[in-house]
Design a protein around this motif. Structure first.
Motif, PDB file in Angstrom:
ATOM      1  N   ILE A  35       0.799  -1.220   0.000  1.00  0.00           N
ATOM      2  CA  ILE A  35       0.000   0.000   0.000  1.00  0.00           C
ATOM      3  C   ILE A  35       0.836   1.277   0.000  1.00  0.00           C
ATOM      4  O   ILE A  35       0.294   2.367  -0.076  1.00  0.00           O
ATOM      5  N   GLY A  36       2.142   1.145   0.099  1.00  0.00           N
ATOM      6  CA  GLY A  36       3.005   2.319   0.076  1.00  0.00           C
ATOM      7  C   GLY A  36       4.457   1.894   0.128  1.00  0.00           C
ATOM      8  O   GLY A  36       4.761   0.743   0.467  1.00  0.00           O
ATOM      9  N   GLU A  37       5.335   2.813  -0.217  1.00  0.00           N
ATOM     10  CA  GLU A  37       6.759   2.494  -0.189  1.00  0.00           C
ATOM     11  C   GLU A  37       7.573   3.772  -0.197  1.00  0.00           C
ATOM     12  O   GLU A  37       7.086   4.836  -0.599  1.00  0.00           O
ATOM     13  N   THR A  38       8.815   3.652   0.251  1.00  0.00           N
ATOM     14  CA  THR A  38       9.759   4.757   0.213  1.00  0.00           C
ATOM     15  C   THR A  38      11.167   4.194   0.228  1.00  0.00           C
ATOM     16  O   THR A  38      11.384   3.062   0.673  1.00  0.00           O
ATOM     17  N   LYS A  63       8.075  -4.152   5.150  1.00  0.00           N
ATOM     18  CA  LYS A  63       9.114  -5.000   4.569  1.00  0.00           C
ATOM     19  C   LYS A  63      10.290  -4.105   4.181  1.00  0.00           C
ATOM     20  O   LYS A  63      10.086  -3.023   3.635  1.00  0.00           O
ATOM     21  N   VAL A  64      11.511  -4.577   4.461  1.00  0.00           N
ATOM     22  CA  VAL A  64      12.721  -3.822   4.182  1.00  0.00           C
ATOM     23  C   VAL A  64      13.564  -4.610   3.186  1.00  0.00           C
ATOM     24  O   VAL A  64      13.784  -5.813   3.368  1.00  0.00           O
ATOM     25  N   LEU A 114       7.404   6.718   9.572  1.00  0.00           N
ATOM     26  CA  LEU A 114       8.513   5.878  10.014  1.00  0.00           C
ATOM     27  C   LEU A 114       9.504   6.703  10.827  1.00  0.00           C
ATOM     28  O   LEU A 114       9.784   7.856  10.477  1.00  0.00           O
ATOM     29  N   PHE A 115      10.071   6.097  11.874  1.00  0.00           N
ATOM     30  CA  PHE A 115      11.124   6.707  12.684  1.00  0.00           C
ATOM     31  C   PHE A 115      12.267   5.706  12.729  1.00  0.00           C
ATOM     32  O   PHE A 115      12.108   4.608  13.258  1.00  0.00           O
ATOM     33  N   LYS A 126      20.779   2.441   0.150  1.00  0.00           N
ATOM     34  CA  LYS A 126      19.655   2.930   0.943  1.00  0.00           C
ATOM     35  C   LYS A 126      18.625   1.822   1.087  1.00  0.00           C
ATOM     36  O   LYS A 126      18.382   1.062   0.153  1.00  0.00           O
ATOM     37  N   ALA A 127      18.007   1.760   2.243  1.00  0.00           N
ATOM     38  CA  ALA A 127      16.961   0.767   2.479  1.00  0.00           C
ATOM     39  C   ALA A 127      15.679   1.190   1.768  1.00  0.00           C
ATOM     40  O   ALA A 127      15.309   2.359   1.750  1.00  0.00           O
ATOM     41  N   HIS A 128      15.026   0.219   1.171  1.00  0.00           N
ATOM     42  CA  HIS A 128      13.722   0.418   0.551  1.00  0.00           C
ATOM     43  C   HIS A 128      12.701  -0.183   1.506  1.00  0.00           C
ATOM     44  O   HIS A 128      12.823  -1.348   1.904  1.00  0.00           O
ATOM     45  N   VAL A 129      11.711   0.611   1.918  1.00  0.00           N
ATOM     46  CA  VAL A 129      10.707   0.163   2.888  1.00  0.00           C
ATOM     47  C   VAL A 129       9.340   0.153   2.213  1.00  0.00           C
ATOM     48  O   VAL A 129       8.926   1.142   1.614  1.00  0.00           O
TER      49      VAL A 129
END
Length: 141
Positions: A35-38, A63-64, A114-115, A126-129
């Motif tokens: 439903i979303g990602e960054t 999910k990372v 996210l924190f 870079k981590a993709h979340v």
């Protein structure tokens, strides 16, 4: 020449706007949906991920991939502006995921904040979340 430079600037700025467009959830089927990602920044420690569309969920998980992060917590904001805070306080290695955060029934979710702390990967990866929501559609059964 000025027109060419102006065109290039317009194309570059519009590409940045498209990259920030939230994922629209169109499916209302039971089950897990992305439903979303960054992609988390190496110089920030918070990210806001808007949720748009068919946004009623019974649970949320993250999910990372690509790199690890130390995920301190995440906040789930409901349609009525109430929020649920989920404490994690540990490193999530990519690929990996959080445990499931159950909501009180199916709730409208409008945003997940996210924190985190980035973990040096040596190669500036870079981590993709990704944010995943569980639909159960209890009112349709």
């Amino acid at each position: 020449m000025k027109k060419l430079v102006l065109m290039l600037l317009l194309v570059a700025s519009s590409a940045n706007i498209w990259a920030q467009t939230p994922k629209v959830v169109t499916s209302d089927k039971d089950g897990w949906h992305k439903i979303g990602e960054t992609t988390v920044s190496l110089d920030k420690e918070t990210d806001k991920i808007p949720i748009v569309g068919a946004n009623r969920f019974a649970a949320i998980k993250l999910k990372v991939t690509d790199a690890s992060i130390r995920l301190e917590s995440f906040d789930i904001f409901y349609g009525d502006d109430a929020k649920k805070s989920v404490k994690i306080g540990k490193e999530i290695k990519g690929p990996g995921e959080t445990s499931v955060a159950y909501l009180d029934g199916e709730k409208t979710v409008k945003r997940v904040d996210l924190f985190y702390h980035t973990i040096s990967q040596g190669s500036n990866k870079k981590a993709h979340v990704e944010v995943w929501g569980l639909k159960t559609n209890p009112d349709k059964k």
